[in-house]
Design a protein around this motif. Structure first.
Motif, short mmCIF file in Angstrom:
data_model
loop_
_atom_site.label_atom_id
_atom_site.label_comp_id
_atom_site.label_asym_id
_atom_site.label_seq_id
_atom_site.Cartn_x
_atom_site.Cartn_y
_atom_site.Cartn_z
N GLU A 223 -4.62 0.31 13.81
CA GLU A 223 -3.71 1.34 13.29
C GLU A 223 -4.36 2.43 12.48
O GLU A 223 -3.86 3.55 12.42
N ARG B 4 1.08 -10.03 8.45
CA ARG B 4 0.33 -10.41 7.27
C ARG B 4 0.51 -11.90 7.01
O ARG B 4 1.61 -12.44 7.13
N SER C 52 -12.19 -8.82 7.81
CA SER C 52 -11.88 -7.47 8.29
C SER C 52 -13.16 -6.63 8.31
O SER C 52 -14.04 -6.83 7.47
N LYS D 53 10.68 -7.99 8.39
CA LYS D 53 11.07 -7.46 7.09
C LYS D 53 12.52 -7.79 6.78
O LYS D 53 13.34 -7.97 7.67
N MET E 3 -7.50 0.89 5.67
CA MET E 3 -7.01 0.68 4.31
C MET E 3 -8.10 1.21 3.38
O MET E 3 -9.30 1.07 3.68
N TYR F 274 -8.86 -10.69 4.57
CA TYR F 274 -9.28 -9.57 3.72
C TYR F 274 -9.07 -9.77 2.22
O TYR F 274 -9.39 -8.88 1.45
N LYS G 150 -9.20 0.73 -0.48
CA LYS G 150 -8.87 -0.09 -1.66
C LYS G 150 -9.79 0.27 -2.81
O LYS G 150 -11.02 0.31 -2.64
N ALA H 196 0.82 -1.21 0.00
CA ALA H 196 0.00 0.00 0.00
C ALA H 196 0.85 1.26 0.00
O ALA H 196 1.95 1.28 0.55
N THR I 85 -10.64 -1.83 8.27
CA THR I 85 -9.75 -1.58 9.41
C THR I 85 -8.35 -2.07 9.06
O THR I 85 -8.20 -3.12 8.46
N LYS I 86 -7.33 -1.26 9.42
CA LYS I 86 -5.94 -1.71 9.24
C LYS I 86 -5.47 -2.28 10.58
O LYS I 86 -5.29 -1.56 11.55
#
Ligand SMILES: Nc1ncnc2c1ncn2[C@@H]1O[C@H](COP(=O)(O)OP(=O)(O)OP(=O)(O)O)[C@@H](O)[C@H]1O
Length: 550
Positions: free
Chosen positions: A398, A253, A372, A533, A401, A337, A403, A227, A247-248
């Motif tokens: 947080e 993930r 979600s 990451k 989103m 989601y 989309k 994103a 909702t984020k």
């Protein structure tokens, strides 16, 4: 094909910093390589022996390699250690020591790429009784037939530090150039299959049409769609026309694959975490029909109904022992989601349709598995997006989103079709390249961290020193990690392999000639260590520059 030919390519690659030049060198090499060796060299050029999503890793410490070098050359380990300090890395040290070696190995067979590769693979799979000795003997077998430059790259591959500045992007472009394929076709084929070897092979033998036919396979992870930041909720929705707002959740993930009876769960870095979360595997098996599918969602940990910190979840999903106990102490919840495959690929359907299928097929009766929270929003009901945002924040999530309802899933791309709007200001993901020990009471800890971003040539450019935001516990953890990845040390300064990813908050981006990037961050603060990451996920200098302009 001789390993020395690959080594010549490595040398040529490390002699230039230009991305185009590197791509050219690799493309010419790929054209020459035979069919069987081609998939192997796409991995070896990345310094890898296993694909990213494999559970196998090399896992060989520097100490073992040092021992092997000392035996082959016939010097003591201290001398190897001194050379490493002087040369800056194990590979260069090995090369230097080989040049001093009096006895040459004239009678040995030249190493072939296939032989080196299969021995490296063997190295990683040895375990159990006497495994250290077995590993040493494989390394010795390789090193005793190697030339100095071959030894340089064999040792660097074993210690997973190739240092030729080649990432996946360059390999992809080189495949395109070598076999005359449109870059976007190669890119998509790679994002869908995550298999550079396969992409190279199909590209070479079946061209663009063959690559276009590659698609998703349940069981093989896909690079996630990423994103961009939304500057403003209303503006973003109006631009899209219709948006699916959700909702984020601030968790991990998760990509769930079902193939036959097998359910496999991967993280965004394509790590396989299936074994750590058996209760989620069961929930998912119950909730979905017995078909093949690939779904995406966020897994979060809760206590008394409130989301727990990100580090808590990461710990939980990486756990290898006492899993039963962890299931009790850190209960997980999943919010699904997306759906990329259901009986057949669905990723090219608009997200609105993918969501509808997900709603139709998933039974969300369990408390621990939900879809979600969402709102379909257009110009007539913009308030619903704001309401969802406020509710999400109030519940400890947080943000949201946003989309674009009509858009397909685009693997591996950070585009404008999926946006995020968070309550807190944007942060940067950076990699630590060095540090400085503190003074006085903090003399045993590295208190200040030199951090860097990636540039277009896939090199690192320093951007700031960060020294705040660290609890004593994190300081101790980071110092330990830094010592593990140490390349060099002088006085209180230490240089490390680029392995540790930090998420940094800051007050402002400013121009600064002091750092390679030409810019720096004011008041940088460490938000957290991003163990989820890798180097390929850190932010780029280009992004920093565009954020500065904004
Ligand atoms: N409803 C949702 N839909 C899509 N992604 C979600 C959702 N809830 C949480 N996420 C998470 O948000 C991430 C999307 O943001 P982004 O692409 O910027 O990833 P990121 O770099 O990890 O960002 P961040 O650090 O903001 O999480 C996804 O990778 C996913 O983990």
């Amino acid at each position: 094909m001789k390993y020395q030919e690959l080594v010549n390519v490595y040398e040529a690659l490390s002699n230039t910093t230009k991305r185009l030049k590197k791509t050219d060198i690799l493309a010419n090499f790929f054209k020459k390589v035979d069919d069987e060796t081609l998939p192997i060299v796409t991995l070896l050029a990345l310094g890898k022996v296993f694909p990213f999503y494999s559970e196998q890793e090399m896992g060989i410490g520097d100490k073992l390699v040092m021992k092997a070098i000392s035996k082959v050359i016939g010097v003591n380990e201290n001398e190897v250690e001194n050379q490493i300090r002087d040369q800056g890395d194990i590979g260069a040290a090995a090369e230097k020591l080989y040049s001093k070696k009096s006895q040459t190995t004239f009678f040995s067979q030249p190493l072939s790429i296939k032989f080196v590769f299969s021995n490296l693979k063997k190295l990683a799979t040895i375990s159990g009784n006497n495994s250290t000795n077995k590993k040493i003997s494989i390394i010795l077998e390789l090193l005793s037939s190697a030339s100095g430059t071959e030894a340089k790259y064999i040792t660097r591959t074993i210690t997973e530090e190739l240092r030729i500045g080649v990432g996946e992007g360059i390999i992809r472009d080189a495949i395109s150039d070598a076999f005359d394929i449109n870059k976007s076709v190669t890119e998509r084929a790679y994002m869908l299959t995550n298999d550079l070897g396969l992409v190279a092979e199909v590209g070479k033998n079946q061209g663009e049409n063959g690559l276009k036919k590659l698609s998703l396979t349940p069981g093989k992870p896909v690079k996630p769609m990423l994103a961009q930041l939304s500057p403003n909720i209303d503006e973003s929705i109006l631009e899209m026309g219709e948006a699916l707002c959700e909702t984020k959740y601030d968790g991990i993930r998760m990509q769930v694959h079902k193939n036959g009876d097998n359910i496999t769960i991967f993280t965004r870095r394509l790590e396989n975490i299936t074994k750590a979360i058996p209760e989620i595997v069961n929930e998912i098996r119950e909730a979905f029909p017995d078909e093949n599918y690939i779904a995406e969602g966020e897994v979060i940990a809760t206590r008394n109904g409130k989301p727990l910190s990100f580090q808590n979840i990461l710990h939980r999903v990486r756990r290898k022992y006492n899993i039963e106990e962890a299931i009790e102490s850190v209960p997980l919840k999943v919010y699904l989601y997306d759906l990329l495959y259901y009986k057949k690929p669905t990723l090219d359907e608009p997200i609105k349709i993918r969501r509808e299928i997900l709603e139709k097929i998933v039974n969300t009766k369990s408390d621990n598995l939900n879809l979600s929270e969402k709102a379909m929003v257009n110009e007539d009901n913009l308030k619903d997006a704001k309401r969802l945002f406020e509710k999400s924040i109030a519940e400890g999530h947080e943000g949201i989103m946003i989309k674009d309802a009509k858009e397909p899933y685009i693997p591996g791309i950070r585009g404008k079709k999926m946006l995020k709007f968070k309550a807190e200001p944007e942060t940067l993901d950076v990699v630590v390249v060095g540090g400085t020990y503190g003074i006085g009471k903090r003399g045993n800890f590295i208190g200040s961290y030199m951090v860097a971003l990636r540039n277009d040539d896939e090199e690192l450019e320093t951007v700031a020193h960060v020294a705040t935001g660290l609890t004593d516990e994190t300081l101790a953890k980071l110092t330990k990690m830094m010592e593990k990845y140490k390349i060099n040390e002088k006085g209180t300064k230490i240089i490390v392999k680029p392995k540790i990813i930090l998420e940094i908050a800051y007050s402002e981006i400013v121009k600064s000639p002091e750092y390679d990037a030409g810019y720096s961050l004011r008041f940088p603060v460490v938000k957290r260590i991003r163990d989820d990451k890798g180097l390929e996920d850190i932010d780029t200098v280009e992004r920093l520059k565009s954020m500065y302009k904004e």
